[in-house]
Design an enzyme around this catalytic site. Structure first.
Site, PDB file in Angstrom:
ATOM      1  N   CYS A   2     -11.338   8.746   5.213  1.00 43.88           N
ATOM      2  CA  CYS A   2     -10.782   9.829   4.420  1.00 43.88           C
ATOM      3  C   CYS A   2     -11.871  10.505   3.585  1.00 43.88           C
ATOM      4  O   CYS A   2     -12.742   9.856   3.029  1.00 43.88           O
ATOM      5  CB  CYS A   2      -9.690   9.369   3.461  1.00 43.88           C
ATOM      6  SG  CYS A   2      -8.336   8.531   4.272  1.00 43.88           S
ATOM      7  N   ARG A  27     -15.428  11.612   8.097  1.00 50.57           N
ATOM      8  CA  ARG A  27     -14.842  10.460   7.408  1.00 50.57           C
ATOM      9  C   ARG A  27     -13.429  10.147   7.892  1.00 50.57           C
ATOM     10  O   ARG A  27     -12.849   9.123   7.511  1.00 50.57           O
ATOM     11  CB  ARG A  27     -14.806  10.716   5.893  1.00 50.57           C
ATOM     12  CG  ARG A  27     -16.158  10.924   5.281  1.00 50.57           C
ATOM     13  CD  ARG A  27     -16.043  11.216   3.810  1.00 50.57           C
ATOM     14  NE  ARG A  27     -15.583  10.056   3.082  1.00 50.57           N
ATOM     15  CZ  ARG A  27     -16.365   9.123   2.566  1.00 50.57           C
ATOM     16  NH1 ARG A  27     -17.671   9.224   2.704  1.00 50.57           N
ATOM     17  NH2 ARG A  27     -15.868   8.099   1.910  1.00 50.57           N
ATOM     18  N   TRP A  75      -8.024   9.380   7.571  1.00 55.06           N
ATOM     19  CA  TRP A  75      -8.129   8.332   8.606  1.00 55.06           C
ATOM     20  C   TRP A  75      -7.019   7.345   8.254  1.00 55.06           C
ATOM     21  O   TRP A  75      -7.090   6.654   7.236  1.00 55.06           O
ATOM     22  CB  TRP A  75      -9.503   7.661   8.553  1.00 55.06           C
ATOM     23  CG  TRP A  75      -9.751   6.674   9.644  1.00 55.06           C
ATOM     24  CD1 TRP A  75     -10.222   6.937  10.895  1.00 55.06           C
ATOM     25  CD2 TRP A  75      -9.547   5.252   9.587  1.00 55.06           C
ATOM     26  NE1 TRP A  75     -10.330   5.771  11.610  1.00 55.06           N
ATOM     27  CE2 TRP A  75      -9.922   4.724  10.840  1.00 55.06           C
ATOM     28  CE3 TRP A  75      -9.085   4.375   8.608  1.00 55.06           C
ATOM     29  CZ2 TRP A  75      -9.867   3.364  11.143  1.00 55.06           C
ATOM     30  CZ3 TRP A  75      -9.018   3.027   8.904  1.00 55.06           C
ATOM     31  CH2 TRP A  75      -9.407   2.530  10.152  1.00 55.06           C
ATOM     32  N   ASN A 101      -8.495   8.396  -1.326  1.00 54.29           N
ATOM     33  CA  ASN A 101      -9.294   7.692  -0.313  1.00 54.29           C
ATOM     34  C   ASN A 101      -9.358   6.229  -0.743  1.00 54.29           C
ATOM     35  O   ASN A 101      -9.829   5.926  -1.841  1.00 54.29           O
ATOM     36  CB  ASN A 101     -10.696   8.319  -0.260  1.00 54.29           C
ATOM     37  CG  ASN A 101     -11.722   7.449   0.456  1.00 54.29           C
ATOM     38  OD1 ASN A 101     -12.886   7.460   0.118  1.00 54.29           O
ATOM     39  ND2 ASN A 101     -11.307   6.693   1.436  1.00 54.29           N
ATOM     40  N   GLY A 102      -8.870   5.334   0.115  1.00 54.71           N
ATOM     41  CA  GLY A 102      -8.888   3.908  -0.222  1.00 54.71           C
ATOM     42  C   GLY A 102      -7.580   3.261   0.207  1.00 54.71           C
ATOM     43  O   GLY A 102      -6.835   3.826   1.024  1.00 54.71           O
ATOM     44  N   GLU A 487     -26.019  -1.995  21.988  1.00 54.48           N
ATOM     45  CA  GLU A 487     -25.913  -0.666  21.379  1.00 54.48           C
ATOM     46  C   GLU A 487     -25.557   0.383  22.432  1.00 54.48           C
ATOM     47  O   GLU A 487     -24.756   1.279  22.172  1.00 54.48           O
ATOM     48  CB  GLU A 487     -27.236  -0.330  20.661  1.00 54.48           C
ATOM     49  CG  GLU A 487     -27.297   1.047  20.030  1.00 54.48           C
ATOM     50  CD  GLU A 487     -26.233   1.337  18.978  1.00 54.48           C
ATOM     51  OE1 GLU A 487     -25.557   0.400  18.510  1.00 54.48           O
ATOM     52  OE2 GLU A 487     -26.056   2.522  18.652  1.00 54.48           O
ATOM     53  N   LYS A 491     -22.233   2.676  22.207  1.00 51.32           N
ATOM     54  CA  LYS A 491     -22.266   4.151  22.257  1.00 51.32           C
ATOM     55  C   LYS A 491     -21.303   4.649  23.325  1.00 51.32           C
ATOM     56  O   LYS A 491     -20.532   5.571  23.106  1.00 51.32           O
ATOM     57  CB  LYS A 491     -23.671   4.681  22.588  1.00 51.32           C
ATOM     58  CG  LYS A 491     -24.675   4.660  21.484  1.00 51.32           C
ATOM     59  CD  LYS A 491     -24.518   5.734  20.436  1.00 51.32           C
ATOM     60  CE  LYS A 491     -23.717   5.289  19.262  1.00 51.32           C
ATOM     61  NZ  LYS A 491     -24.156   4.290  18.376  1.00 51.32           N
ATOM     62  N   GLU A 494     -17.616   4.052  22.349  1.00 51.82           N
ATOM     63  CA  GLU A 494     -17.214   4.859  21.194  1.00 51.82           C
ATOM     64  C   GLU A 494     -16.821   6.273  21.602  1.00 51.82           C
ATOM     65  O   GLU A 494     -15.837   6.811  21.097  1.00 51.82           O
ATOM     66  CB  GLU A 494     -18.383   4.990  20.195  1.00 51.82           C
ATOM     67  CG  GLU A 494     -18.550   3.840  19.242  1.00 51.82           C
ATOM     68  CD  GLU A 494     -19.722   4.061  18.294  1.00 51.82           C
ATOM     69  OE1 GLU A 494     -19.518   3.907  17.088  1.00 51.82           O
ATOM     70  OE2 GLU A 494     -20.837   4.379  18.754  1.00 51.82           O
ATOM     71  N   HIS A 510     -22.380 -16.488  33.557  1.00 57.49           N
ATOM     72  CA  HIS A 510     -21.385 -17.362  32.951  1.00 57.49           C
ATOM     73  C   HIS A 510     -20.073 -16.638  32.656  1.00 57.49           C
ATOM     74  O   HIS A 510     -19.319 -17.072  31.786  1.00 57.49           O
ATOM     75  CB  HIS A 510     -21.952 -17.979  31.668  1.00 57.49           C
ATOM     76  CG  HIS A 510     -23.148 -18.833  31.919  1.00 57.49           C
ATOM     77  ND1 HIS A 510     -23.078 -20.015  32.610  1.00 57.49           N
ATOM     78  CD2 HIS A 510     -24.461 -18.637  31.626  1.00 57.49           C
ATOM     79  CE1 HIS A 510     -24.299 -20.540  32.709  1.00 57.49           C
ATOM     80  NE2 HIS A 510     -25.156 -19.714  32.125  1.00 57.49           N
ATOM     81  N   LYS A 610     -16.709   7.676  10.424  1.00 57.64           N
ATOM     82  CA  LYS A 610     -18.122   7.369  10.231  1.00 57.64           C
ATOM     83  C   LYS A 610     -18.339   6.408   9.087  1.00 57.64           C
ATOM     84  O   LYS A 610     -19.227   5.559   9.131  1.00 57.64           O
ATOM     85  CB  LYS A 610     -18.884   8.663   9.961  1.00 57.64           C
ATOM     86  CG  LYS A 610     -20.356   8.429   9.847  1.00 57.64           C
ATOM     87  CD  LYS A 610     -21.142   9.545  10.429  1.00 57.64           C
ATOM     88  CE  LYS A 610     -22.589   9.149  10.636  1.00 57.64           C
ATOM     89  NZ  LYS A 610     -22.783   8.281  11.802  1.00 57.64           N
TER      90      LYS A 610
HETATM   91  C1  G6P Z   1     -18.603   2.954  11.565  1.00 65.15           C
HETATM   92  C2  G6P Z   1     -19.379   4.026  12.299  1.00 65.15           C
HETATM   93  C3  G6P Z   1     -20.609   3.411  12.977  1.00 65.15           C
HETATM   94  C4  G6P Z   1     -21.457   2.668  11.965  1.00 65.15           C
HETATM   95  C5  G6P Z   1     -20.633   1.620  11.206  1.00 65.15           C
HETATM   96  C6  G6P Z   1     -21.417   1.031  10.047  1.00 65.15           C
HETATM   97  O1  G6P Z   1     -18.040   2.085  12.459  1.00 65.15           O
HETATM   98  O2  G6P Z   1     -18.557   4.653  13.247  1.00 65.15           O
HETATM   99  O3  G6P Z   1     -21.378   4.432  13.578  1.00 65.15           O
HETATM  100  O4  G6P Z   1     -22.512   2.035  12.620  1.00 65.15           O
HETATM  101  O5  G6P Z   1     -19.467   2.233  10.657  1.00 65.15           O
HETATM  102  O6  G6P Z   1     -21.686   2.057   9.130  1.00 65.15           O
HETATM  103  P1  G6P Z   1     -22.836   2.026   8.079  1.00 65.15           P
HETATM  104  O7  G6P Z   1     -22.691   3.316   7.340  1.00 65.15           O
HETATM  105  O8  G6P Z   1     -22.592   0.841   7.202  1.00 65.15           O
HETATM  106  O9  G6P Z   1     -24.118   1.918   8.809  1.00 65.15           O
END
Ligand code: G6P
Length: 615
Positions: A2, A27, A75, A101-102, A487, A491, A494, A510, A610
């Protein structure tokens, strides 16, 4: 999780509120809304499920006249992402509007009590209780004083919040407060602004004030900001932050999406980060508050992070252990917070967090500080909670990262971790100054290597076609590149919603090998390193089962070229530990092309946000 904005001043509020929400949309983006108070004391608003762009369309016909207002992009936590659950939320009279937000943890108890007292609710959210609590205080003990009413309401809340509140009866006033969720305010000639972070404010000022938990700020239409703490005492010197990002840094600037822009910005980000870091005594890192003797005494390092930043932590663990010979544990913050932890008197904690606001990471950092550990933050966002609460903070200076899937912060955080490893190695006398210099020079080659990869993006575009019609993929790598595999898979899932599994290549036999069937896509990170032959054998095992293999290999590797259906070529790197930083660009580009081929919005993948400010 949010984003909230607020404005009171001499201009119409709605245009900036909507622009600010667009900047904060990373956000959360499942619903959005704004409320505006007209000078004559009418409170009106518009809110709807969907993106801010949808809200902008609705706002055009709503004629939101007023110079004071609040906005929200959501969100969802409590209540589905529907029109009725979108913020702002209103009290029974419709004269008080709140964005939040929270999470309000005790909202069920409060809601039950408020309903018994005759309040009518219009949503399924936890947030709506706040509007009704403010209403009670406004009509009762606060007697028409909005800041007092907000303070009174907050006294009854448990959980986390950043709030912006307007009331039709005080059209020139905006009240904001926070507890656990971020919030900044700014005073300008045009009026006063509030936002979840500095990004929307970059277009109106270069100087913002950071609110502390329980601060309550009253913003006036003349641009005034008065702040009281939870005991009602005036806060004279709030923390100031200078924004050195210009507003255009958070704009597309000709790119089709932020992910493409941010992938391209990586060479410059690394150059900025490395500039001036090598001094005559080794790596310059004034951000570390430990003395050299204290650094030399560090006998254990905990690295704590979430998501992509956690993957940085895995690389950092390998590099610190190899270069500084200090044992390192790398933990998911959400797991760490509910597990036993063994610290020594000389344990150092490193948190890695792009946003500096991830709730789990912040909780972990507080826990470590509570146990007497020095906490060092590697972060991107200026003035973030992580930076403020840690003993020291290294800013990666990657500039605003808007796309939800992290790209430039990932590689810059890795390089920052390499610098920290060198600093520790020198303090522990595991390396000479000359060796440190040599490693630093290796790192200085990264931007050039990245530029070469960026020129080869056509390879990723072609390889992406191999994923057409597929539902699942396997990523393999060994040693540091098992992390590249994690990673790369993260990606891909996501942003393309393709199921992607990542495994250390040698572990495939395994379990994951059972997934393989003719045509199954495998991405194997197989650079020229000390485990190359082993990974090649694992690729053979995939091919024997009919898999389609995309190799990520070092230029000139004919053996891999002959085996794989596509190769993403990485230029030779001066140190095999650096390969994940350079290879990351191919994996980011590949994921982006696959997602775009499927027609998805790569910047705002479904269900994600994010900045994850809830546990
Ligand atoms: C969310 C984002 C990711 C990020 C993670 C940790 O899941 O979508 O892209 O890596 O948070 O965020 P930070 O700001 O703590 O790196």
């Amino acid at each position: 999780m949010c984003g909230i904005v607020g404005y009171v001043g001499s201009k119409q509020a709605a245009p900036w509120l909507l622009e600010g929400l667009q900047t904060l949309e990373y956000r959360g983006y499942d619903s959005a809304g704004v409320s505006v108070v007209s000078p004559s004391g009418n409170l009106h608003g518009v809110k709807c499920a969907g993106r801010v762009a949808h809200l902008v369309e609705r706002a055009k016909v709503a004629n939101l006249n007023g110079t004071c207002g609040i906005g929200h992009t959501r969100w969802a936590t409590h209540g589905a992402p529907t029109d009725r659950n979108a913020h702002p939320h209103y009290d029974c009279s419709g004269r008080i509007a709140v964005v939040h937000n929270g999470i309000i943890e005790n909202y069920q108890v409060l809601k039950r009590q408020l309903m018994l007292d005759g309040h009518a609710f219009a949503s399924d959210t936890d947030s709506e209780v706040i509007a009704h609590l403010i209403e009670e205080a406004w009509n009762g003990p606060a007697k028409g004083d909005l800041a007092s009413a907000v303070r009174n309401a907050c006294d009854r809340l448990e959980g986390s919040w950043a709030l912006a509140v307007v009331c039709a009866d005080v059209p020139g006033e905006l009240v904001v407060t926070r507890c656990g969720s971020p919030l900044v305010v700014a005073s300008t000639d045009d009026g006063a602004y509030a936002a979840s972070d500095v990004m929307p404010l970059a277009s109106v000022t270069s100087h913002v004030l950071q609110l502390e938990d329980f601060d309550i700020a009253t913003l006036g239409s003349d641009g005034s900001i008065s702040i009281i703490d939870r005991d009602g005492r005036t806060v004279d010197h709030p923390t100031a932050i200078d924004i050195d990002w210009d507003a255009s840094a958070a704009k597309l600037g000709g790119y089709s999406d932020f992910m493409a822009k941010e992938i391209s910005e990586q060479p410059e980000a690394i150059e900025r980060l490395l500039a001036g870091r090598l001094g005559e005594h080794g790596i310059e890192m004034d951000e570390l508050t430990l003395t050299r003797a204290e650094l030399a005494a560090v006998d254990r390092v905990f690295i704590i992070a979430c998501g992509t930043s956690y993957h940085v932590g895995l690389i950092a663990k390998t590099v610190i252990e190899k270069w500084a010979r200090i044992p390192v544990s790398c933990e998911y913050a959400s797991e760490f917070n509910y597990s036993d932890v063994l610290v020594t008197n000389h344990t150092m904690c490193v948190i890695i967090t792009q946003s500096g606001e991830t709730a789990d990471t912040l909780t972990a950092a507080r826990r470590m500080r509570g146990m007497g550990c020095n906490v060092f933050a590697i972060t991107n966002v200026l003035g973030s909670t992580a930076a403020r609460e840690a003993d020291g903070a290294l800013y990666i200076q990657a500039g605003p990262e808007v796309a939800v899937a992290s790209t430039k912060a990932y590689t810059a955080q890795m390089v920052a971790a390499f610098l920290l490893a060198l600093r520790l190695a020198l303090a522990h006398e595991r390396m000479s100054i000359e060796e440190v210099q040599r490693h630093y020079e290796d790192l200085c080659q990264v931007p050039g290597l990245m530029r070469q990869v960026l020129k080869r993006r056509w390879q990723d575009k072609q390889a992406a076609r191999l994923f057409n019609g597929k539902t699942s993929a396997l990523f393999l790598g060994r040693n540091v590149n098992s992390t590249s595999a994690y990673e790369g898979a993260l990606k891909l899932k996501e942003i393309s919603y393709l199921h992607a599994e990542a495994y250390p290549a040698g572990e495939m036999k395994h379990g994951p090998i059972a997934l393989l069937e003719p045509g199954f896509p495998v991405v194997a990170i197989v650079p020229a390193d000390h485990v190359h032959d082993k990974t090649v054998s694992n690729i053979q095992e995939c091919l024997a089962r009919g898999a389609v293999v995309v190799g990520v290999a070092t230029d000139g590797d004919e053996r891999v070229a002959k085996m794989c259906q596509a190769v993403l070529w990485v230029p030779p790197c001066p140190d095999e530990l650096i390969v994940p930083v350079v290879a990351a660009l191919h994996l980011q580009l590949l994921a982006r092309y696959v997602a775009r081929d499927r027609g998805y919005d790569v910047d705002k993948p479904r269900n994600l946000a994010k900045s994850v400010t809830v546990e």
